[in-house]
Write a protein that holds these residues in place. Structure first.
Motif, short mmCIF file in Angstrom:
data_model
loop_
_atom_site.label_atom_id
_atom_site.label_comp_id
_atom_site.label_asym_id
_atom_site.label_seq_id
_atom_site.Cartn_x
_atom_site.Cartn_y
_atom_site.Cartn_z
N VAL A 82 5.76 9.92 -0.25
CA VAL A 82 5.39 8.66 -0.42
C VAL A 82 5.76 8.27 0.78
O VAL A 82 6.50 7.99 1.20
N ILE A 83 4.51 7.44 0.96
CA ILE A 83 4.95 6.42 2.21
C ILE A 83 4.68 4.56 1.46
O ILE A 83 3.32 4.59 1.64
N THR B 209 0.82 -1.14 0.02
CA THR B 209 -0.12 -0.15 0.31
C THR B 209 1.01 1.09 -0.43
O THR B 209 1.63 1.69 0.96
N ALA B 210 1.08 2.27 -1.06
CA ALA B 210 1.46 3.28 -1.25
C ALA B 210 0.88 4.74 -1.60
O ALA B 210 -0.31 4.97 -1.65
N LEU B 211 0.79 5.62 0.07
CA LEU B 211 0.26 6.67 0.08
C LEU B 211 0.89 7.80 -0.90
O LEU B 211 2.35 8.00 -0.60
N VAL B 212 1.34 8.36 -1.61
CA VAL B 212 1.06 9.41 -2.98
C VAL B 212 0.37 10.83 -2.27
O VAL B 212 -1.03 10.89 -2.72
N TRP B 213 1.68 11.82 -2.24
CA TRP B 213 1.03 13.36 -2.03
C TRP B 213 1.24 13.85 -3.30
O TRP B 213 2.69 14.17 -2.98
N THR B 214 0.90 15.32 -4.29
CA THR B 214 1.00 15.01 -5.10
C THR B 214 0.64 16.47 -5.29
O THR B 214 -0.41 16.67 -4.58
N THR B 215 2.16 17.80 -5.70
CA THR B 215 1.51 18.92 -5.85
C THR B 215 1.65 19.23 -7.50
O THR B 215 2.44 19.19 -8.04
N PRO C 269 3.91 -15.21 11.02
CA PRO C 269 3.96 -13.96 10.82
C PRO C 269 3.93 -13.42 9.37
O PRO C 269 4.92 -14.25 9.27
N PRO C 270 3.86 -11.90 10.00
CA PRO C 270 4.12 -11.05 8.44
C PRO C 270 6.10 -10.01 8.94
O PRO C 270 6.20 -9.87 9.98
N VAL C 271 6.64 -10.10 7.44
CA VAL C 271 7.26 -9.07 7.53
C VAL C 271 7.07 -7.94 6.65
O VAL C 271 6.49 -8.03 5.36
N VAL C 272 7.14 -7.10 7.58
CA VAL C 272 6.08 -5.35 7.09
C VAL C 272 7.91 -4.14 7.50
O VAL C 272 8.67 -4.36 8.32
N GLU C 273 7.48 -3.80 5.89
CA GLU C 273 9.05 -3.02 5.79
C GLU C 273 8.01 -1.53 5.04
O GLU C 273 7.58 -1.86 4.51
N MET C 274 9.09 -0.36 5.70
CA MET C 274 7.85 0.45 5.02
C MET C 274 9.34 1.62 4.96
O MET C 274 10.37 2.13 5.72
N LYS C 275 8.32 2.34 3.70
CA LYS C 275 9.41 3.09 3.46
C LYS C 275 9.23 4.81 3.07
O LYS C 275 7.74 4.31 2.13
N THR C 276 9.03 5.72 3.17
CA THR C 276 8.74 7.21 3.84
C THR C 276 9.86 8.04 2.59
O THR C 276 11.50 8.18 2.68
N LYS C 277 9.72 8.21 1.65
CA LYS C 277 10.31 9.54 1.02
C LYS C 277 9.64 10.88 1.04
O LYS C 277 8.54 11.26 0.39
N GLU C 278 10.65 11.90 1.93
CA GLU C 278 9.78 13.01 2.08
C GLU C 278 10.19 14.50 0.87
O GLU C 278 11.88 14.02 1.03
N VAL C 279 10.13 15.37 0.05
CA VAL C 279 10.85 16.19 -0.36
C VAL C 279 10.91 17.52 0.14
O VAL C 279 9.51 18.08 0.65
N ASP C 280 11.92 18.49 0.33
CA ASP C 280 11.44 19.41 1.21
C ASP C 280 12.60 20.46 0.59
O ASP C 280 13.44 20.22 -0.47
N ASP C 281 13.24 21.96 0.83
CA ASP C 281 13.72 22.16 0.80
C ASP C 281 14.14 23.30 -1.03
O ASP C 281 14.84 22.72 -2.05
N VAL C 282 12.99 23.30 -1.60
CA VAL C 282 12.92 23.95 -3.55
C VAL C 282 13.24 25.17 -3.54
O VAL C 282 12.74 25.85 -2.81
N ARG C 283 14.20 24.98 -4.80
CA ARG C 283 14.54 26.45 -4.82
C ARG C 283 15.32 26.38 -6.18
O ARG C 283 15.63 25.39 -6.38
N ALA C 284 14.84 27.52 -6.54
CA ALA C 284 15.64 27.82 -7.80
C ALA C 284 16.94 28.32 -7.52
O ALA C 284 17.55 29.21 -6.87
N ILE C 285 18.29 28.15 -8.27
CA ILE C 285 19.40 28.32 -8.09
C ILE C 285 19.74 28.72 -9.18
O ILE C 285 19.23 28.60 -10.54
N PRO C 286 20.75 28.98 -9.79
CA PRO C 286 21.42 29.76 -11.20
C PRO C 286 21.43 28.60 -12.00
O PRO C 286 22.02 27.63 -11.76
N ALA C 287 21.74 28.80 -12.99
CA ALA C 287 22.01 27.35 -14.16
C ALA C 287 23.24 26.96 -13.43
O ALA C 287 24.78 27.81 -13.44
#
Length: 257
Positions: free
Chosen positions: A198-199, A153-159, A210-228
């Motif tokens: 994304v979780i 099960t993947a939870l995905v938040w997009t903008t 018993p189940p073997v459970v793996e959880m992976k979380t990926k989060e984006v921050d610090d978005v900014r423009a920089i010189p070419a």
């Protein structure tokens, strides 16, 4: 990411040729215990991409990823060893099972739905999508057969305030079974926008165990423009040797996640 003004948002959406974009991703994985997070810095300039792993454990397969075509093809660098290889997906198998095991896939289901009422993330309006996969493997090894139930099960938040093409590596959700992954790729292609969070939770359990459970979380921050960015930032350095990574004495190809 909080406080981005309108001109910067427009630049990020338009992919301006006059400036590059940089952002940070933090990836956390938990199986039995939570592993130290992996922090990456991505630079995107037109179709060119560079990913630098800022905090890397030992041993590691790569610490830099490069692409000249928006992530369709990726070169992985191990800068301490001065080696490189083409990053690709591994051959599809029934999720981490040895090739000597005979496996039958049963009752496969995939679905993608949208949930309303998602709260903004770091000031960005978002949409929340739920990707669910389930299937059973009938595994036979040495004359013994057993069923194992797999779910993801993947939870995905997009903008839509950031260009989807900026995501690097591009978002892919797979389980390692060719037929199921093909259906996943088709269904998730309709998920719009840039993935901010994304979780993904994967569970595997033999019947009665018993189940073997793996959880992976990926989060984006610090978005900014920089010189070419200079061209050299996206080019493999001279003198690097083409060599697949060797972890634990086994040549291994890392999947694009």
């Amino acid at each position: 990411m909080k406080g981005l003004h309108a001109p910067l948002i427009l630049l990020l959406m338009a992919g301006s040729a006059q400036a590059a974009v940089t952002y940070r991703t933090t990836i956390t994985t938990r199986i039995w215990v939570t592993r130290p997070p992996t922090v990456q810095r991505i630079v995107a300039d037109g179709d060119r991409r560079r990913l630098i792993v800022e905090h890397q454990g030992e041993p590691f397969e790569y610490d830099v990823l490069l692409s000249a075509d928006g992530g369709r093809s990726i070169t992985a660098l191990n800068t301490p060893l001065h080696t490189w290889y083409a990053l690709s997906k591994p051959p599809a198998t029934a999720t981490r099972l040895p090739p000597s095991m005979r496996v039958e896939i049963r009752d496969a289901k995939t679905e993608v739905t949208e949930e309303g009422g998602a709260e903004p993330i770091a000031g960005y309006p978002v949409r929340k999508f739920v990707v669910h996969v389930s299937y059973t493997t009938r595994e036979t090894f040495g004359g013994t057969s057993a069923n194992r139930v797999h779910t993801m099960t993947a939870l995905v938040w997009t903008t839509d305030k950031l260009d989807r093409a900026l995501a690097f590596p591009p978002l892919t959700l797979t389980v390692g079974v060719e037929s199921i992954d093909a259906d996943l790729v088709r269904k998730t292609a309709s998920v719009p926008g840039f993935p901010l969070r994304v979780i993904a939770t994967v569970s595997r359990a033999y019947e009665g165990g018993p189940p073997v459970v793996e959880m992976k979380t990926k989060e984006v921050d610090d978005v900014r423009a920089i010189p070419a960015a200079p061209e050299s930032l996206f080019v493999r350095p001279e003198g690097y040797v083409n060599q697949e990574p060797i972890i634990g004495g086994v040549v291994k190809t890392t999947p694009v996640n």
